[in-house]
Design a protein around this motif. Structure first.
Motif, PDB file in Angstrom:
ATOM      1  N   UNK A 298       0.848  -1.192   0.000  1.00 39.78           N
ATOM      2  CA  UNK A 298       0.000   0.000   0.000  1.00 39.78           C
ATOM      3  C   UNK A 298       0.885   1.244   0.000  1.00 39.78           C
ATOM      4  N   UNK A 299       0.262   2.404  -0.066  1.00 38.11           N
ATOM      5  CA  UNK A 299       1.036   3.646  -0.080  1.00 38.11           C
ATOM      6  C   UNK A 299       0.437   4.624   0.920  1.00 38.11           C
ATOM      7  N   UNK A 300       1.230   5.585   1.401  1.00 39.13           N
ATOM      8  CA  UNK A 300       0.683   6.589   2.325  1.00 39.13           C
ATOM      9  C   UNK A 300      -0.404   7.415   1.656  1.00 39.13           C
ATOM     10  N   UNK A 301      -1.284   7.953   2.459  1.00 43.40           N
ATOM     11  CA  UNK A 301      -2.307   8.853   1.924  1.00 43.40           C
ATOM     12  C   UNK A 301      -1.645  10.035   1.225  1.00 43.40           C
ATOM     13  N   UNK A 302      -0.537  10.528   1.790  1.00 45.95           N
ATOM     14  CA  UNK A 302       0.240  11.586   1.143  1.00 45.95           C
ATOM     15  C   UNK A 302       1.650  11.047   0.906  1.00 45.95           C
ATOM     16  N   UNK A 303       1.888  10.462  -0.271  1.00 47.51           N
ATOM     17  CA  UNK A 303       3.257   9.997  -0.559  1.00 47.51           C
ATOM     18  C   UNK A 303       4.184  11.198  -0.717  1.00 47.51           C
ATOM     19  N   UNK A 304       5.481  11.011  -0.555  1.00 43.08           N
ATOM     20  CA  UNK A 304       6.416  12.122  -0.743  1.00 43.08           C
ATOM     21  C   UNK A 304       6.238  12.757  -2.119  1.00 43.08           C
TER      22      UNK A 304
END
Length: 949
Positions: free
Chosen positions: A446-452
């Motif tokens: 999965x990925x963060x809600x706000x990826x870098x």
């Protein structure tokens, strides 16, 4: 090229000649150029004094030039009517558009080059002017870099800081047949008396999100490069042109063409730019006092039949709800919404011109399901919320797309509840969103809600963010935050955020500070401290509570429970017991176990945490508390809040999938359903048992499982049986949903009276001159079960009905039902139909293949098919399709095949979905190996005590 496009072989040959001519002309006008990526410094800030460098490897435009305004003339050459006459050698059709763009911009950093976006366009004739001095400047267009989408213009002198300039460019491009940029959509007019089929019609429409504005005109195609737009569209004289804003003038240009000019837009991002050219007609409605005129466009026969009426009635109510809720009026005097025969995705929130897939905007009384009204209301509410969240206030970069999609998802629940309270959409949608987000976020891939910000460069990477994390997890983060700070504080903070940043761009910190300012004298964690771990980290926690000593700890919840994770969150926990009201307890971001008095069960009573599921986390308990909760579900379930009755099932099943509790405990959580009549617990059970079906419907577990499920659902089926047999439905919408659940569970698990009911009702329709007396709510499930129980005759009857129906919602139900047959040769033929646009529309290809894959008889067929035809299929919703087609994978052989697929194919925006599918398959293999025997024994033990069929 599909035959339905109306392009004959003769025309195709002529088109090839024309294309070669255009290519040759292009070569003579431009100089071959390739952006040199090696050794380039990062993009300087706009205020830096040194000369701007070319776009660096991060694929972002330099901030040396800031656009203010565009003047655009666009002319799609498309004909909306296709000639099919004897002796006509070339139909009157073309898929070319041309235009002129003049962009006015400011220089904030000295530069000797102009960088813009342009892709798949022939760009020529640059005219550059210094608008301060009224002097022209020499410029030369280099060949656009198709990989990056950059267009460079070389200048013979520098643009100076503080200067104002204008750049005119002529351009030419191709109208797409792949539902992107400016695209072709086709449909048939209703046949007149004596005709076998209707007349072919075409229209042109745009879909530019996220990075396709550059395929329509040269522009600064990034969300924070906002500008205003003046537009003139030249179109065929018998058509109507729509744009984001109200038309100002529309006149004939000659006997073939007319032009329409439009009001200047608000300051907006390029991805919101939209126009259509069609022969559609509209139904008008108004907000109170006629301040905003709303026009709902569709095919003429659809508006004439009033299929637009429901959307036309509720749209003003939803718009006014948002105006009251946000304290900011809708910014335009007109709102157009249009039902397109073809569109991908489901809808697009273009400011002032919202586009929808036809089936999600139109509603036909007596034919469309009553439950379909929820879909129409929900998607309108979602898109209209974007008029504030996304259009008025826009994220700075796509890594914060959740500020658009999460807000629109969250706010739509309140809007539908306000205009259609009988739907009870808020609680049902929240549970659906929660379970969908949990499913994806429980994987390490999965990925963060706000990826870098620097991780999101390419169009594929941006498109990959339009997923359940951004939509569903984003909305749930807002719900959790509103619960913590209080609804009134949250609402005031949001309104301040919209007012402060309207017509500009934001990131999450602007949102946090807007809410924090309203909190004022609150103590404890700030909004930023609370929310940062939730939005910057992927995943979510499982909170484990020991009710004997009050000990509580958290860890990241992952289906692969052996994966290492040191992540932690600040977790707000609403906790209650049989003898106490809910109270809020904080679990700080620490990996150490702590003791909380609130979690100690007194006198052997149970403890329930995460009351009403307001927190984005799962809860596990010691075995004694689990047993007490399951006992109260069986004996006095109304003591448990309704949302928690559903969530307890969902937590138990998913904790078992992660091997945190025994699988038999999860299965025991379904025992109380024999007497349950509410929708949410049943929906949760159906959703979670589906995983067991996927894992075991090809094994000996499936027989005892079906027998158990027949026994459990029999009471629910009988509860609705009189309604079903008489083709009627309850008044309550949640009961209507549960009636469909009851039929689905009963028929798919072989309850004899259910199967016979479906076969009989379908057979009555199949009779010569037979009529369809199946209630619209029940058609989808009864069609499917009748086709599954039938053979060639039932399938071909459903196919003929699909081809002849002009009601999109009915076609969608039939299209899905066709995938339910157990005849593999029919499923294989149906797969082949998806390659023919005369049979299955491009936007429906992915969902049709996914439906076939959901059938155990069709899963292997679908998997082989997508690999054989990937170049065609990849134009659709491939992330959704990959996850669906691989959902049964649970063997090493299937994993090996999936690994080869991920390595050998160009997956584009579906790469993330493939990585999630790989991880899920590995988890499935281990889970089935560890649990198959235990699950088989549990079902056999249950069925030994029940009735047999």
């Amino acid at each position: 090229m599909p035959s339905k496009s109306g392009l004959s072989k003769a025309f195709a040959a002529a088109f090839v000649v024309l294309t070669v001519s255009v290519i040759c002309a292009t070569v003579t006008m431009v100089i071959l150029y390739q952006v040199q990526m090696k050794g380039i410094n990062p993009t300087p800030r706009p205020t830096a004094p040194n000369t701007a460098e070319p776009p660096p490897p991060v694929l972002r435009l330099p901030r040396s030039l800031i656009p203010d305004h565009y003047d655009l003339v666009l002319q799609p050459q498309l004909y909306t009517r296709i000639i099919h006459e004897v002796n006509v050698t070339s139909p009157n059709q073309t898929l070319v558009f041309n235009g002129t763009s003049t962009v006015h911009f400011r220089c904030v950093q000295k530069t000797s080059s102009i960088f813009m976006h342009s892709r798949d366009l022939e760009v020529f004739g640059p005219v550059l002017n210094d608008t301060d001095t009224k002097k022209s400047m020499r410029s030369k267009v280099k060949v656009p870099d198709e990989e990056s989408g950059f267009l460079e213009l070389e200048l013979d002198q520098n643009l100076e800081v503080g200067g104002n300039y204008s750049l005119r460019l002529d351009f030419r491009g191709q109208i797409s047949q792949n539902l992107d940029a400016l695209f072709l959509s086709e449909y048939q007019e209703k046949p007149t008396e004596g005709e076998d089929s209707g007349t072919d019609r075409c229209l042109a429409a745009t879909n530019l999100q996220p990075t396709d504005a550059r395929r329509l005109f040269p522009c600064f195609d990034e969300p924070d490069m906002k500008a205003t737009f003046n537009v003139k569209i030249i179109h065929r004289r018998d058509t109507t042109a729509l744009f984001n804003t109200k038309k100002t003038v529309s006149n004939l240009e000659n006997e073939d063409w007319k032009y329409t000019c439009f009001e200047t837009t608000p300051k907006m991002s390029t991805y919101l730019f939209a126009f259509t050219v069609s022969e559609f007609t509209s139904e008008a409605s108004h907000t109170t006092g006629k301040r905003v005129t709303i026009r709902t466009f569709a095919r003429p026969e659809a508006t004439e039949a009033k299929h637009t009426s429901y959307a036309s009635q509720i749209t003003p109510k939803i718009l006014e709800f948002y105006e009251r809720r946000f304290g900011i009026d809708y910014q335009l005097g007109e709102l157009d919404q249009i039902a397109l025969p073809d569109l991908y995705p489901a809808a697009m929130e273009n400011w002032g011109l919202v586009t929808y897939q036809e089936g999600l905007l139109l509603y036909e009384e007596g034919v469309s399901s009553l439950l379909h009204k929820e879909d129409v209301a929900g998607i309108i509410a979602h898109e209209l919320a974007h008029q504030w969240f996304g259009n008025l206030v826009t994220m700075k970069w796509w890594n914060n797309v959740w500020l658009n999609e999460g807000f629109a998802t969250y706010m739509s629940h309140f809007a539908v509840d306000a205009v259609e309270p009988m739907f009870r959409m808020k609680e049902t949608s929240i549970m659906k969103n929660l379970h969908a987000a949990f499913e994806e976020d429980a994987l390490a891939s999965s990925h963060p809600l706000i990826p870098p910000r620097d991780d999101i460069h390419t169009s594929d990477e941006i498109i990959g963010l339009f997923d359940s994390i951004s939509y569903n997890k984003g909305s749930l983060m807002l719900r959790m935050l509103a619960d913590v700070v209080g609804e009134s504080v949250f609402n005031e903070g949001i309104n301040n955020y919209l007012e402060k940043f309207k017509f500009s761009n934001t990131d999450q910190n602007d949102l946090w500070s807007s809410i924090e300012t309203v909190r004022r004298n609150q103590y404890g964690l700030s909004v930023e401290q609370l929310m940062t771990p939730w939005v910057s980290q992927s995943g979510f926690p499982v909170v484990t509570i020991n009710t004997t000593n009050g000990e509580v700890f958290q860890k990241q919840f992952l289906y692969n429970n052996t994966a290492e994770s040191r992540l932690s969150w600040n977790v707000p926990i609403w906790v209650m017991s049989y003898i106490s009201e809910p109270s809020l307890v904080w679990l700080e971001a620490t990996l150490e176990t702590v003791a909380k008095e609130e979690f100690i069960a007194k006198d052997g009573e149970w403890i329930l945490a995460n009351v009403n599921s307001t927190g984005y986390y799962r809860v596990n308990y010691n075995l004694e508390n689990w047993q007490l909760l399951l006992k109260v579900l069986e004996t006095n379930r109304h003591l448990i809040p309704l949302m928690n009755r559903g969530q307890l099932i969902d937590d138990a099943f998913n904790l078992a999938r992660a091997k945190l509790i025994d699988v038999t405990l999860a299965l025991n959580s379904t025992l109380f359903l024999r007497n349950e009549r509410e929708f949410l617990p049943w929906e949760s059970a159906v959703t979670n048992l589906h995983y067991f079906v996927l894992m075991f419907d090809r094994s000996e577990v499936y027989g005892p499982m079906q027998e158990y499920l027949r026994n459990q659902v029999e009471g629910l089926y009988n509860f609705y049986r009189n309604y079903t047999n008489n083709s009627t439905v309850p008044e309550d919408h949640s009961e209507q949903h549960n009636q469909v659940n009851a039929i689905w569970m009963a028929c798919s698990n072989g309850l004899p009276e259910c199967v016979e009911m479906a076969k009989m009702k379908f057979a009555e329709w199949m009779q010569p001159n037979g009529t369809n007396n199946i209630h619209p709510n029940l058609r989808s499930v009864i069609y499917c079960q009748a086709v599954a129980a039938g053979g060639k005759a039932e399938w071909e009857f459903a196919w003929d009905q699909y081809l002849s129906s002009n009601v999109t919602s009915e076609k969608d139900q039939l299209r899905e039902a066709l995938s339910c047959t157990r005849k593999t040769w029919l499923l294989n033929r149906y797969l082949e139909y998806t390659l023919d646009l005369d049979k299955i529309r491009l936007m429906d290809v992915a969902s049709t293949i996914d439906s076939i894959a959901s059938n155990p008889a069709g899963q292997a067929l679908a998997w082989n098919f997508i690999r054989a035809h990937w170049d065609y299929i990849k134009e659709g919703d491939t992330p959704f399709l990959i996850e669906g087609v691989t959902s049964r994978f649970s063997t090493q052989f299937e994993l090996d095949e999936l690994e080869r697929f991920a390595a050998d194919y160009d997956l584009g925006s579906a790469d993330g979905a493939a990585q999630r599918a790989l991880e899920q398959t590995r988890v499935n293999i281990e889970w089935v190996k560890d649990n198959k025997d235990v699950v088989l024994q549990w079902f056999e033990a249950q069925t030994a005590a029940g009735n047999k069929y």
